[in-house]
Design an enzyme around this catalytic site. Structure first.
Site, PDB file in Angstrom:
ATOM      1  CG  ASP A 195      -1.974   1.071   1.169  1.00  0.00           C
ATOM      2  OD1 ASP A 195      -2.174   1.631   0.079  1.00  0.00           O
ATOM      3  OD2 ASP A 195      -2.572   1.373   2.212  1.00  0.00           O
ATOM      4  CB  CYS A 221     -21.992  -2.708   7.013  1.00  0.00           C
ATOM      5  SG  CYS A 221     -21.303  -1.036   6.846  1.00  0.00           S
ATOM      6  CB  CYS A 269     -18.794 -15.140  -0.073  1.00  0.00           C
ATOM      7  SG  CYS A 269     -17.348 -14.198   0.477  1.00  0.00           S
ATOM      8  CB  CYS A 281     -14.857   0.065  11.135  1.00  0.00           C
ATOM      9  SG  CYS A 281     -16.325  -0.947  11.390  1.00  0.00           S
ATOM     10  CB  CYS A 285     -17.528  -5.905   7.125  1.00  0.00           C
ATOM     11  SG  CYS A 285     -15.947  -5.165   6.685  1.00  0.00           S
ATOM     12  CB  CYS A 316     -19.679  -8.763   5.704  1.00  0.00           C
ATOM     13  SG  CYS A 316     -19.943  -9.347   4.019  1.00  0.00           S
ATOM     14  CB  CYS A 348     -16.029 -12.751   7.965  1.00  0.00           C
ATOM     15  SG  CYS A 348     -15.562 -13.933   6.678  1.00  0.00           S
TER      16      CYS A 348
HETATM   17  C1  B12 Z   1      -8.742   2.584  -0.742  1.00  0.00           C
HETATM   18  C2  B12 Z   1      -8.552   1.573   0.350  1.00  0.00           C
HETATM   19  C3  B12 Z   1      -9.483   1.553   1.384  1.00  0.00           C
HETATM   20  C4  B12 Z   1     -10.765   2.369   1.343  1.00  0.00           C
HETATM   21  C5  B12 Z   1     -11.767   1.661   0.398  1.00  0.00           C
HETATM   22  C6  B12 Z   1     -11.987   0.178   0.767  1.00  0.00           C
HETATM   23  C7  B12 Z   1     -12.085  -0.776  -0.386  1.00  0.00           C
HETATM   24  N1  B12 Z   1     -12.654  -1.946  -0.081  1.00  0.00           N
HETATM   25  O1  B12 Z   1     -11.662  -0.531  -1.504  1.00  0.00           O
HETATM   26  C8  B12 Z   1     -11.162   2.402   2.849  1.00  0.00           C
HETATM   27  C9  B12 Z   1     -10.552   3.640   3.506  1.00  0.00           C
HETATM   28  C10 B12 Z   1     -12.647   2.384   3.126  1.00  0.00           C
HETATM   29  C11 B12 Z   1     -10.430   1.171   3.348  1.00  0.00           C
HETATM   30  C12 B12 Z   1     -10.783   0.463   4.483  1.00  0.00           C
HETATM   31  C13 B12 Z   1     -10.149  -0.684   4.925  1.00  0.00           C
HETATM   32  N2  B12 Z   1      -8.986  -1.178   4.481  1.00  0.00           N
HETATM   33 CO1  B12 Z   1      -8.089  -0.541   2.888  1.00  0.00          CO
HETATM   34  N3  B12 Z   1      -7.178  -0.141   1.293  1.00  0.00           N
HETATM   35  C14 B12 Z   1      -7.459   0.675   0.326  1.00  0.00           C
HETATM   36  C15 B12 Z   1      -6.390   0.565  -0.766  1.00  0.00           C
HETATM   37  C16 B12 Z   1      -5.412   1.734  -0.610  1.00  0.00           C
HETATM   38  C17 B12 Z   1      -6.908   0.540  -2.201  1.00  0.00           C
HETATM   39  C18 B12 Z   1      -8.094  -0.437  -2.431  1.00  0.00           C
HETATM   40  C19 B12 Z   1      -8.771  -0.130  -3.744  1.00  0.00           C
HETATM   41  O2  B12 Z   1      -8.111  -0.027  -4.769  1.00  0.00           O
HETATM   42  N4  B12 Z   1     -10.100   0.048  -3.694  1.00  0.00           N
HETATM   43  C20 B12 Z   1     -10.875   0.366  -4.857  1.00  0.00           C
HETATM   44  C21 B12 Z   1     -11.604  -0.866  -5.336  1.00  0.00           C
HETATM   45  C22 B12 Z   1     -12.398  -0.608  -6.589  1.00  0.00           C
HETATM   46  O3  B12 Z   1     -10.600  -1.762  -5.631  1.00  0.00           O
HETATM   47  P1  B12 Z   1     -10.607  -3.260  -5.082  1.00  0.00           P
HETATM   48  O4  B12 Z   1     -11.364  -3.410  -3.818  1.00  0.00           O
HETATM   49  O5  B12 Z   1      -9.206  -3.690  -5.146  1.00  0.00           O
HETATM   50  O6  B12 Z   1     -11.573  -3.792  -6.158  1.00  0.00           O
HETATM   51  C23 B12 Z   1     -11.204  -4.581  -7.199  1.00  0.00           C
HETATM   52  C24 B12 Z   1     -11.711  -5.905  -6.906  1.00  0.00           C
HETATM   53  O7  B12 Z   1     -12.911  -5.728  -6.164  1.00  0.00           O
HETATM   54  C25 B12 Z   1     -11.921  -6.430  -8.261  1.00  0.00           C
HETATM   55  N5  B12 Z   1     -12.944  -7.479  -8.135  1.00  0.00           N
HETATM   56  C26 B12 Z   1     -14.138  -7.429  -7.559  1.00  0.00           C
HETATM   57  N6  B12 Z   1     -14.734  -8.604  -7.620  1.00  0.00           N
HETATM   58  C27 B12 Z   1     -13.881  -9.418  -8.232  1.00  0.00           C
HETATM   59  C28 B12 Z   1     -13.999 -10.725  -8.551  1.00  0.00           C
HETATM   60  C29 B12 Z   1     -12.934 -11.324  -9.202  1.00  0.00           C
HETATM   61  C30 B12 Z   1     -13.071 -12.745  -9.547  1.00  0.00           C
HETATM   62  C31 B12 Z   1     -11.784 -10.565  -9.530  1.00  0.00           C
HETATM   63  C32 B12 Z   1     -10.654 -11.188 -10.262  1.00  0.00           C
HETATM   64  C33 B12 Z   1     -11.687  -9.240  -9.195  1.00  0.00           C
HETATM   65  C34 B12 Z   1     -12.744  -8.684  -8.550  1.00  0.00           C
HETATM   66  O8  B12 Z   1     -12.267  -5.390  -9.109  1.00  0.00           O
HETATM   67  C35 B12 Z   1     -11.996  -4.174  -8.432  1.00  0.00           C
HETATM   68  C36 B12 Z   1     -11.276  -3.221  -9.312  1.00  0.00           C
HETATM   69  O9  B12 Z   1     -10.137  -3.751  -9.812  1.00  0.00           O
HETATM   70  C37 B12 Z   1      -5.728  -0.824  -0.408  1.00  0.00           C
HETATM   71  C38 B12 Z   1      -4.239  -0.927  -0.700  1.00  0.00           C
HETATM   72  C39 B12 Z   1      -3.995  -1.058  -2.183  1.00  0.00           C
HETATM   73  N7  B12 Z   1      -3.101  -0.247  -2.697  1.00  0.00           N
HETATM   74  O10 B12 Z   1      -4.592  -1.880  -2.841  1.00  0.00           O
HETATM   75  C40 B12 Z   1      -6.018  -0.981   1.098  1.00  0.00           C
HETATM   76  C41 B12 Z   1      -6.413  -2.365   1.590  1.00  0.00           C
HETATM   77  C42 B12 Z   1      -7.453  -2.900   0.657  1.00  0.00           C
HETATM   78  N8  B12 Z   1      -7.042  -2.086   2.871  1.00  0.00           N
HETATM   79  C43 B12 Z   1      -6.838  -2.962   3.766  1.00  0.00           C
HETATM   80  C44 B12 Z   1      -7.419  -2.962   5.066  1.00  0.00           C
HETATM   81  C45 B12 Z   1      -6.799  -3.872   6.121  1.00  0.00           C
HETATM   82  C46 B12 Z   1      -8.528  -2.149   5.339  1.00  0.00           C
HETATM   83  C47 B12 Z   1      -9.454  -2.217   6.577  1.00  0.00           C
HETATM   84  C48 B12 Z   1      -9.721  -3.628   7.074  1.00  0.00           C
HETATM   85  C49 B12 Z   1      -8.863  -1.348   7.727  1.00  0.00           C
HETATM   86  C50 B12 Z   1      -9.782  -1.218   8.940  1.00  0.00           C
HETATM   87  N9  B12 Z   1      -9.893  -2.214   9.804  1.00  0.00           N
HETATM   88  O11 B12 Z   1     -10.403  -0.198   9.122  1.00  0.00           O
HETATM   89  C51 B12 Z   1     -10.734  -1.543   6.019  1.00  0.00           C
HETATM   90  C52 B12 Z   1     -11.686  -2.555   5.388  1.00  0.00           C
HETATM   91  C53 B12 Z   1     -12.919  -1.914   4.796  1.00  0.00           C
HETATM   92  C54 B12 Z   1     -13.543  -2.803   3.726  1.00  0.00           C
HETATM   93  N10 B12 Z   1     -14.577  -3.527   4.081  1.00  0.00           N
HETATM   94  O12 B12 Z   1     -13.041  -2.831   2.586  1.00  0.00           O
HETATM   95  C55 B12 Z   1      -5.971  -4.108   3.249  1.00  0.00           C
HETATM   96  C56 B12 Z   1      -6.891  -5.304   2.961  1.00  0.00           C
HETATM   97  C57 B12 Z   1      -6.235  -6.662   3.186  1.00  0.00           C
HETATM   98  C58 B12 Z   1      -7.164  -7.774   2.755  1.00  0.00           C
HETATM   99  N11 B12 Z   1      -7.086  -8.917   3.413  1.00  0.00           N
HETATM  100  O13 B12 Z   1      -7.936  -7.622   1.830  1.00  0.00           O
HETATM  101  C59 B12 Z   1      -5.320  -3.430   1.964  1.00  0.00           C
HETATM  102  C60 B12 Z   1      -5.064  -4.387   0.819  1.00  0.00           C
HETATM  103  C61 B12 Z   1      -3.983  -2.797   2.444  1.00  0.00           C
HETATM  104  C62 B12 Z   1      -2.873  -3.830   2.657  1.00  0.00           C
HETATM  105  N12 B12 Z   1      -1.724  -3.653   2.017  1.00  0.00           N
HETATM  106  O14 B12 Z   1      -2.999  -4.806   3.366  1.00  0.00           O
HETATM  107  N13 B12 Z   1      -9.404   0.812   2.527  1.00  0.00           N
END
Ligand code: B12
Length: 331
Positions: free
Chosen positions: A140, A205, A195, A249, A252, A201, A256
């Site tokens: 990240d 929420c 899931c 938080c 969620c 979850c 799980c």
């Molecule tokens: C922005 C961000 C947030 C935002 C948005 C959350 C979110 N879910 O995106 C906020 C501030 C809310 C947040 C909160 C948290 N975060 Co955060 N966050 C990030 C960050 C910087 C980017 C994520 C991102 O790009 N989001 C935008 C969406 C569109 O992208 P995406 O979720 O990756 O979505 C892709 C997939 O969903 C995919 N997809 C969806 N369905 C499917 C199905 C298939 C088959 C496939 C192939 C793909 C796919 O398509 C989307 C677009 O490419 C990452 C670090 C990083 N650089 O990746 C950490 C990260 C996701 N966060 C992390 C954590 C720990 C948290 C929290 C748990 C912290 C806390 N306890 O408060 C919470 C969890 C909230 C939640 N339920 O998601 C960890 C998650 C680890 C894990 N096991 O997943 C990460 C990876 C950081 C790390 N290096 O560990 N976060």
């Protein structure tokens, strides 16, 4: 032991996997560094176009880098994806809305230091057997889509709660990547989504932030408001549903079934909760001054909000608690 002959691709891959596990990573997967051409890229663009990033402007900048992880280091050929356990059991009833709560990920040392340092160790170890290899450690810490990469690398599946879930382990894992300029043997199989019909979850929420399976709208997520939001006060509808969360938080993930069944406490000393985070005490937190804040939260994720942000969150949780107890009360 360092072998005298240069290693071939398969030997290097095996050494990397084994060393990663020895360094404390729970799971490792390796993929070729290719752009996200369709699926994930389109989903990210859709997420942004709906404004789900709220005020996290940094999610919009460098979009092309997010879509092409190889652009983060010249010559990148492979990406080693890792997951590191951060689970520590709660020392209070996390379902008690009155208790002040700090998310598990933030109770010890900031993972940006821990995971990155460990990845650098992995790189250093690789360089002892392959001296010319260049790499870049990330967690990240650059515009990169960590969950989609980890999915590709076979680490787990995208949970409905928007977190990557590792089969037989749960979701309390940080993700990290090591970009490398060598070719390796790649993981070809992905983990099916387990899931099923579960929607605990989504239902749990308090702010309805999970707008569809795996999609989180940050505008409604307590984690966003208590960590990323920079404004002076939290909106009333967030405050009312804060349930005592003052930094991040876990609702969620706490509900799980994969976590309830499989989570195991991390052995990583750096992730053990600091005393102030074990059972957050309202009086102690309110009394923190700048010096005490700096002392308690050195190299901690909580530093992100600074003292005034933490105070804002505490105040909001306390006010929200009163409002929730008195539904008729005006703000
Ligand atoms: C922005 C961000 C947030 C935002 C948005 C959350 C979110 N879910 O995106 C906020 C501030 C809310 C947040 C909160 C948290 N975060 Co955060 N966050 C990030 C960050 C910087 C980017 C994520 C991102 O790009 N989001 C935008 C969406 C569109 O992208 P995406 O979720 O990756 O979505 C892709 C997939 O969903 C995919 N997809 C969806 N369905 C499917 C199905 C298939 C088959 C496939 C192939 C793909 C796919 O398509 C989307 C677009 O490419 C990452 C670090 C990083 N650089 O990746 C950490 C990260 C996701 N966060 C992390 C954590 C720990 C948290 C929290 C748990 C912290 C806390 N306890 O408060 C919470 C969890 C909230 C939640 N339920 O998601 C960890 C998650 C680890 C894990 N096991 O997943 C990460 C990876 C950081 C790390 N290096 O560990 N976060």
């Amino acid at each position: 032991m360092i072998p005298s002959n240069p290693m071939n691709k398969t030997q290097l891959t095996a050494l990397l996997r084994q060393t990663a596990l020895e360094l404390g990573f729970a799971k490792v997967g390796i993929v070729a560094a290719e752009p996200f051409l369709f699926g994930e890229g389109e989903r990210l663009k859709a997420w942004l176009s709906l404004g789900y990033q709220a005020e996290m402007a940094w999610m919009v900048t460098h979009l092309e880098k997010r879509l092409d992880p190889a652009s983060l280091m010249e010559g990148t050929k492979s990406i080693v994806c890792v997951a590191m356990n951060y689970y520590t059991p709660d020392e209070y009833d996390a379902t008690d809305p009155v208790a002040l709560k700090i998310a598990k990920y933030a109770r010890g040392t900031d993972y940006h230091y821990v995971v990155k340092d460990r990845l650098k160790e992995l790189l250093a170890c690789l360089q002892t057997v392959a001296p010319g290899v260049q790499g870049r450690a990330l967690t990240d810490s650059a515009p990169i889509m960590e969950k989609p990469l980890a999915i590709k690398a076979g680490l787990g599946w995208m949970g409905k709660n928007g977190n990557l879930i590792l089969p037989g382990m749960g979701s309390w894992f940080f993700l990290g990547e090591l970009l490398l300029d060598v070719e390796l043997d790649y993981d070809a199989s992905t983990v099916p989504n387990h899931c099923g019909n579960c929607r605990r979850c989504i239902d749990a929420c308090p702010t309805d932030a999970i707008v569809e399976n795996g999609v989180v709208d940050a505008n409604r997520c307590l984690s966003y408001w208590t960590i990323e939001y920079k404004g002076e006060t939290l909106p009333e509808e967030i405050s009312r549903h804060q349930n005592g969360w003052i930094f991040g938080c876990d609702i969620c993930q706490d509900v799980c079934p994969w976590n309830i069944r499989f989570a195991k406490p991390t052995q990583e000393p750096a992730f053990q909760p600091r005393s102030i985070n074990r059972k957050p005490d309202t009086e102690e937190l309110i009394a923190l001054d700048e010096d005490a804040f700096r002392e308690h939260y050195r190299k901690s994720p909580v530093k992100r909000t600074k003292l005034h942000g933490l105070r804002r969150n505490i105040q909001s949780a306390l006010t929200g608690r009163e409002w929730a107890g008195n539904p008729d009360q005006e703000s």
